[in-house]
Structure formats: C-alpha cells, structure tokens
Design an enzyme around this catalytic site. Structure first.
Site, mmCIF file in Angstrom:
data_model
loop_
_atom_site.group_PDB
_atom_site.id
_atom_site.type_symbol
_atom_site.label_atom_id
_atom_site.label_comp_id
_atom_site.label_asym_id
_atom_site.label_seq_id
_atom_site.Cartn_x
_atom_site.Cartn_y
_atom_site.Cartn_z
ATOM 1 C CB SER A 190 52.553 62.897 53.989
ATOM 2 O OG SER A 190 52.659 64.273 54.336
ATOM 3 C CG HIS A 229 55.235 50.563 43.967
ATOM 4 N ND1 HIS A 229 53.903 50.740 43.649
ATOM 5 C CD2 HIS A 229 55.702 51.804 44.258
ATOM 6 C CE1 HIS A 229 53.596 52.030 43.732
ATOM 7 N NE2 HIS A 229 54.670 52.692 44.105
ATOM 8 C CB CYS A 243 54.687 66.909 56.914
ATOM 9 S SG CYS A 243 52.946 66.491 56.859
#
Lengths: 180, 180
Positions: free
Chosen positions: A107, A112, A127
């Site tokens: 995934s 940030h 996942c």
C-alpha cells in the site's frame, strides 16, 4: 491441591488481530479435551487494511526541512517494517517542509513535515504482513521526536456495522536518543 | 405572543471547523445585543491537517482493476477538491487491483482497490484550503459505490491532550448513479 474442575465448555472469542485464528484455536483446545466445545462468537471481522496514523512533535527543525534526509528516512522506515518499495516521490512544501510518499507492494507510507513547528504527520496504510509499528519506531527516533502519538484504524472490516474502527490510540513522551 | 426573554448571556463554543471564527462570532452577536457576552471556551484547537479516510463497497469490479481509469479518477478527484497536483504514481496490485497516490501541494490523496471484493480504500490528507469531501463525492460516484463510509481525523491539534481526534464518522448507502 484439589483437582481442577473438569472443563466442559470452552468459549473462545477470536479477535481480528489473532495472527492465525485456526492455529490459535487448535493450540487452545489441544490437551484440555473438553467434553464439548462451543465457539462462542466467530466474529467476522476481516480488516483488509491496518492504517497507522502517527504524529511527532519536538523534532529538530533542520532535519524536517532536509528533503534528502526525509527521503532516506521514509524509505528506510518502509524497509524496517518489512514492506517492499515500488516508487517514491518527495517534494518541498511551501514555504518550508517536505511532503513525501513511498508507494509499496503493501500500500503506502506518507510523511508531511512542518519544520517551523517541529511537527511531523505520518500515515502508513498496509494490507500485507509487514509491521507498521517498526516504521513508526524508526521514524520517531530518526527525527528526534520528543512526543509521539499513534492511532491505528482498522479498514475494510466485514460483518459489522462500521467498516472502519479506531483500534488503538496511544501517546508517548520519548527521551528517545537519535540514532545519528 | 409573549416577548422573548431578553438575552443576558451568550455562550459560544467555536470549533475548529468554523471556517472563520471571528466572522461567526460577529454574525451571531449582531442584532441580539446581549447585555453581556461571555466567550465560553476559546478552544485552542488548531489542526494542521484534516485527514479524510473513506471506503467504498459494492463498486464495479472491472473499474477497480482498470489502472488508467483509477488514475484519471484520482487525479480528477484532487482537482474537484481544489488541490494542486505535484506528482502521481499508480501501480497494479498483486494479484489484482490498483494502488495509487497523488502528491499535492496540500499533502496527498491515495487509493487502493480490491476488485474481487468491490472494495476501495481512500485517504486524503490536506493542510490547505481545499475541500476533501468533494473528492470523496466525486470518487464514490465515479466508482459506482453502493456503500460509502467516511471518517475525518483532525491532525496536529494544539492545546489539548490528544494531537489527533476523530471529528466525524458517517456511513451512507447510495443508489448513486455513475457519471459515465
């Protein structure tokens, strides 16, 4: 010591975090041979994904504005978690800071940073079989976080009302020494 | 009709989602001229980011395995939300499905699809003025979702214990017609 009361009923509640419900069940029932066994609640919780949201405060400003360092740290965090990198993109934020995403076979992992606040936001959707907490532990140390908070959201839960659920939400104040 | 009881106290709780607390305050107090005004709780919630987690079920399998369509839809969703695209990466999942991330000036938007389950997981982290719900509305229609669930997590909250908080969690069953 009195003989323990013979087990006649065994009720077992398997939660989605059980790594292998079948094996857990066999291990628990082996040897005790109850006269009868009831699987109390076969819960149909099968989250497709585990979504780790993490944030750090008190990080060193200079680190958070260093796009090469952030890139290297995020990629290494993905490796530490046992995930497989497909691609990565890093971009300088305006007016300062870094935004970055590593796309994974399992995934994605994003970061940030806000150097002016010593603040970092991370998310890691997985996942597969990798271990997102290892990425968090690595990153929080690497960025010298004094405060860390983690929220785990189960995604894609089947068989219950909500498809998403906050499984865990923890805070920690770390005197974590930086690794470098 | 009796005269309403004169307002002597006005208590107002401004939440972080108030688009402009100053204007909200002025609009509410204008005209009613209370004898005295108390700002009940000047809450120091300043989330750096709004994190939308969305998931869809009942989507059409063929769409979810079409990497070009998913790429186009995700980029368009970012535009619909008013965000600015910096870069994007799309990758076929194994054994099927698509994983994709759009890096934005305002942070990122990601998608992971499971065609075999008609299931899609989305996350949209934004720290700017864009409107993530528009991306969600666009995507859920575009992918023909019969069921949609949205969780909004405030990120980087200052001045309270937790830095993250689930602000909103909604479900909807949509007979949403696809746009194309």
């Amino acid at each position: 010591m009195r003989n323990p009361k013979p087990i006649t009923h065994l009720h077992l509640k398997l939660m989605p975090q059980s790594p292998d419900p079948g094996r857990t069940w066999s291990a628990l029932t082996k040897g005790i041979e109850p006269a009868s066994v009831f699987l109390y609640s076969k819960i149909e919780l099968k989250p497709f994904g585990r979504h780790l949201l993490a944030e750090y405060r008190g990080c060193e400003s200079a680190l958070l504005n260093d796009i090469d360092l952030i890139g290297k740290a995020l990629r290494q965090a993905a490796v530490e978690a046992g995930s497989t990198i497909v691609a990565s993109v890093f971009h300088p934020f305006t007016p300062q800071g870094v935004t970055g995403v590593v796309v994974l076979e399992e995934s994605h992992l994003s970061i940030h940073t806000w150097p002016e606040h010593g603040y970092v936001a991370v998310d890691f959707y997985t996942c597969g079989d990798c271990e997102p907490m290892r990425a968090h532990e690595f990153l929080s140390k690497e960025l010298g976080a004094k405060y860390a908070e983690v929220m785990f959201v189960d995604r894609g839960i089947e068989g219950v009302g909500d498809s998403m659920a906050v499984r865990k939400h923890t805070r920690s104040h770390a005197g974590a020494a930086r690794r470098h």
